[in-house]
Design an enzyme around this catalytic site. Structure first.
Site, PDB file in Angstrom:
ATOM      1  N   LYS A  41      -1.190 -25.600-134.977  1.00  0.00           N
ATOM      2  CA  LYS A  41      -2.655 -24.675-134.536  1.00  0.00           C
ATOM      3  C   LYS A  41      -3.482 -25.726-134.283  1.00  0.00           C
ATOM      4  O   LYS A  41      -3.463 -27.129-134.361  1.00  0.00           O
ATOM      5  CB  LYS A  41      -3.215 -23.988-135.795  1.00  0.00           C
ATOM      6  CG  LYS A  41      -3.345 -24.984-137.200  1.00  0.00           C
ATOM      7  CD  LYS A  41      -3.442 -23.835-138.244  1.00  0.00           C
ATOM      8  CE  LYS A  41      -3.620 -24.828-139.563  1.00  0.00           C
ATOM      9  NZ  LYS A  41      -3.698 -24.254-140.739  1.00  0.00           N
ATOM     10  N   TYR A 256     -31.017 -45.445-132.116  1.00  0.00           N
ATOM     11  CA  TYR A 256     -32.184 -44.306-132.541  1.00  0.00           C
ATOM     12  C   TYR A 256     -32.549 -44.436-133.988  1.00  0.00           C
ATOM     13  O   TYR A 256     -31.608 -44.619-134.805  1.00  0.00           O
ATOM     14  CB  TYR A 256     -31.533 -42.925-132.281  1.00  0.00           C
ATOM     15  CG  TYR A 256     -31.260 -42.519-130.954  1.00  0.00           C
ATOM     16  CD1 TYR A 256     -32.400 -42.365-130.093  1.00  0.00           C
ATOM     17  CD2 TYR A 256     -29.894 -42.349-130.469  1.00  0.00           C
ATOM     18  CE1 TYR A 256     -32.356 -41.845-128.635  1.00  0.00           C
ATOM     19  CE2 TYR A 256     -29.733 -41.628-129.099  1.00  0.00           C
ATOM     20  CZ  TYR A 256     -30.897 -41.666-128.317  1.00  0.00           C
ATOM     21  OH  TYR A 256     -30.678 -41.322-127.074  1.00  0.00           O
ATOM     22  N   MET A 304     -24.835 -39.818-128.910  1.00  0.00           N
ATOM     23  CA  MET A 304     -23.688 -38.877-128.260  1.00  0.00           C
ATOM     24  C   MET A 304     -22.755 -39.555-127.510  1.00  0.00           C
ATOM     25  O   MET A 304     -21.718 -39.127-127.722  1.00  0.00           O
ATOM     26  CB  MET A 304     -24.842 -37.767-127.334  1.00  0.00           C
ATOM     27  CG  MET A 304     -23.756 -36.957-127.015  1.00  0.00           C
ATOM     28  SD  MET A 304     -24.644 -35.659-125.774  1.00  0.00           S
ATOM     29  CE  MET A 304     -25.631 -34.838-126.632  1.00  0.00           C
TER      30      MET A 304
HETATM   31  C1  LIG Z   1      -2.927 -24.683-141.622  1.00  0.00           C
HETATM   32  C2  LIG Z   1      -1.957 -23.848-142.212  1.00  0.00           C
HETATM   33  C3  LIG Z   1      -0.682 -24.478-142.764  1.00  0.00           C
HETATM   34  C4  LIG Z   1      -0.412 -25.874-142.770  1.00  0.00           C
HETATM   35  O1  LIG Z   1      -1.338 -26.682-143.665  1.00  0.00           O
HETATM   36  P1  LIG Z   1      -0.937 -28.184-143.771  1.00  0.00           P
HETATM   37  O2  LIG Z   1      -1.777 -28.528-144.920  1.00  0.00           O
HETATM   38  O3  LIG Z   1      -1.525 -28.834-142.676  1.00  0.00           O
HETATM   39  O4  LIG Z   1       0.417 -28.420-143.951  1.00  0.00           O
HETATM   40  C5  LIG Z   1       0.253 -23.702-143.442  1.00  0.00           C
HETATM   41  N1  LIG Z   1      -0.147 -22.233-143.590  1.00  0.00           N
HETATM   42  C6  LIG Z   1      -1.332 -21.740-143.071  1.00  0.00           C
HETATM   43  C7  LIG Z   1      -1.504 -20.189-143.251  1.00  0.00           C
HETATM   44  C8  LIG Z   1      -2.145 -22.412-142.385  1.00  0.00           C
HETATM   45  O5  LIG Z   1      -3.430 -21.894-142.004  1.00  0.00           O
END
Ligand SMILES: *Cc1c(COP(=O)(O)O)cnc(C)c1O
Length: 359
Positions: A41, A256, A304
């Site tokens: 993800k 800055y 930035m």
């Molecule tokens: C992100 C996620 C994982 C993976 O977690 P890690 O700590 O990165 O291994 C597993 N299960 C769900 C439901 C997640 O959202």
């Protein structure tokens, strides 16, 4: 490695070999019958999901999980044939798209399940179903269980392929909530019965909290960040080049707010990278960049598009030298800690403006 001389000198190198070794290393430590769900993800935690998904071979990876349907669709469109699992909630109109693209839904509660059951009157549907065992975020609660059991019973074309839950505190081995969650999962899953279970994230997997036959959902460990005190091979190296190098007298302000003043005649290098690239502003006066293998402190505020480092103690530093923001001796965990966040967020925030190259 692609030559990128016509591009800005700031980019992230993604080491395919390291990622593959990490996948191997996780797959090899699983108990009999267990398999790996690679969690890619957030564009594979900023590493690039399509490129890394191509390295997930079916002998080592059972499924790839994403948070969003769109993320899974991107993988399908790129020709990824492995089973895909969406962990996040889907809207009614997304359910049909997921089914058409052979993307498994990790149904997160009775509301979504009801929509899925409606679709399953007309076609066969296989899902993974999430149980809330203590995190209070997504998943079916204990109180909702009887209703969910009834919904499943009365929908013969719906098959619950797997039950799963997510740990809130698995990275803290002294926290007893994880045991409570495991127990609760056992009790709740007895009422539903599915062929497969998956509970463990990276931390639980590294701690060996896996029943034989369970799948594991591993994300962060695959990228070589530290998980419960150990880490696999770092995959990402973020680099830029010194694009301005100047000598300043003692007492000269930098950046800055002039939050830093030179305390001695100083050599200051300016790097063409800033918070728009995901280099956290909290790293102002609070991090190091590697030049010629040595640590140069970030001085002044991160802007930035630019940041400044003090290379007075690296007298051989030159215009055009490589400057490593993350990688080699600078771990994501060091940088995240300094920025007041976690490795996950630091990776995800390296912005689109930073091209990823794969070697
Ligand atoms: C992100 C996620 C994982 C993976 O977690 P890690 O700590 O990165 O291994 C597993 N299960 C769900 C439901 C997640 O959202």
């Amino acid at each position: 490695m692609s030559t990128a001389r016509d591009l800005r000198p700031t980019w992230a190198e993604i080491d395919r070999g390291a990622f593959s070794r990490n996948v191997d290393s996780i797959a090899r430590r699983l108990p009999r019958g267990s398999q790996l769900i690679a969690v890619l993800k957030g564009d594979a935690y900023g590493h690039g999901a399509v490129e890394l998904a191509k390295l997930c071979t079916p002998d080592r990876v059972a499924m790839i999980a994403t948070a969003l349907l769109e993320e899974s669709l991107e993988l399908r469109r790129a020709g990824i044939e492995l089973p895909l699992l969406v962990l996040g909630p889907l809207t009614e109109s997304q359910i049909g798209i997921a089914l058409d693209q052979r993307i498994t839904m990790g149904v997160v509660g009775p509301e979504e399940l009801e929509l899925v059951c409606r679709v399953a009157r007309a076609r066969d549907v296989a899902i993974h179903l999430k149980l809330d065992t203590g995190m209070g975020r997504m998943g079916v609660t204990e109180a909702e269980l009887p209703r969910v059991v009834e919904m499943i019973r009365s929908t013969p074309r719906l098959r619950v392929e797997a039950l799963y839950t997510h740990f809130a505190n698995a990275d803290d081995s002294s926290d007893t909530l994880t045991d409570v969650q495991i127990e609760k999962f056992r009790a709740m899953s007895a009422a539903l019965r599915a062929q497969r279970h998956h509970l463990a994230n990276s931390a639980a997997t590294m701690r060996g909290l896996i029943e034989p036959g369970d799948f594991v959902r591993v994300g962060i460990a695959l990228f070589g960040a530290e998980v419960v005190g150990s880490r696999l091979d770092p995959v990402l190296r973020w680099r830029t080049e010194i694009m301005r190098l100047k000598d300043l007298p003692s007492g000269h302000g930098i950046g800055y707010g002039t939050t830093f003043h030179t305390l001695r005649p100083s050599r200051i290098a300016t790097l063409p990278v800033g918070y728009a690239d995901g280099y956290d502003r909290n790293l102002s006066n609070n991090a190091y960049v590697l030049v010629r293998g040595r640590r140069a402190p970030v001085v002044g505020r991160v802007s930035m598009d630019l940041l400044t480092i003090d290379v007075t103690d690296i007298p051989d530093a030159r215009y055009g030298d490589e400057a490593i923001l993350l990688g080699d001796e600078i771990s994501v965990d060091e940088l995240a800690k300094r920025a007041g966040t976690i490795s996950y967020e630091l990776f995800c925030r390296i912005s689109k403006r930073v091209p990823r190259f794969y070697k």
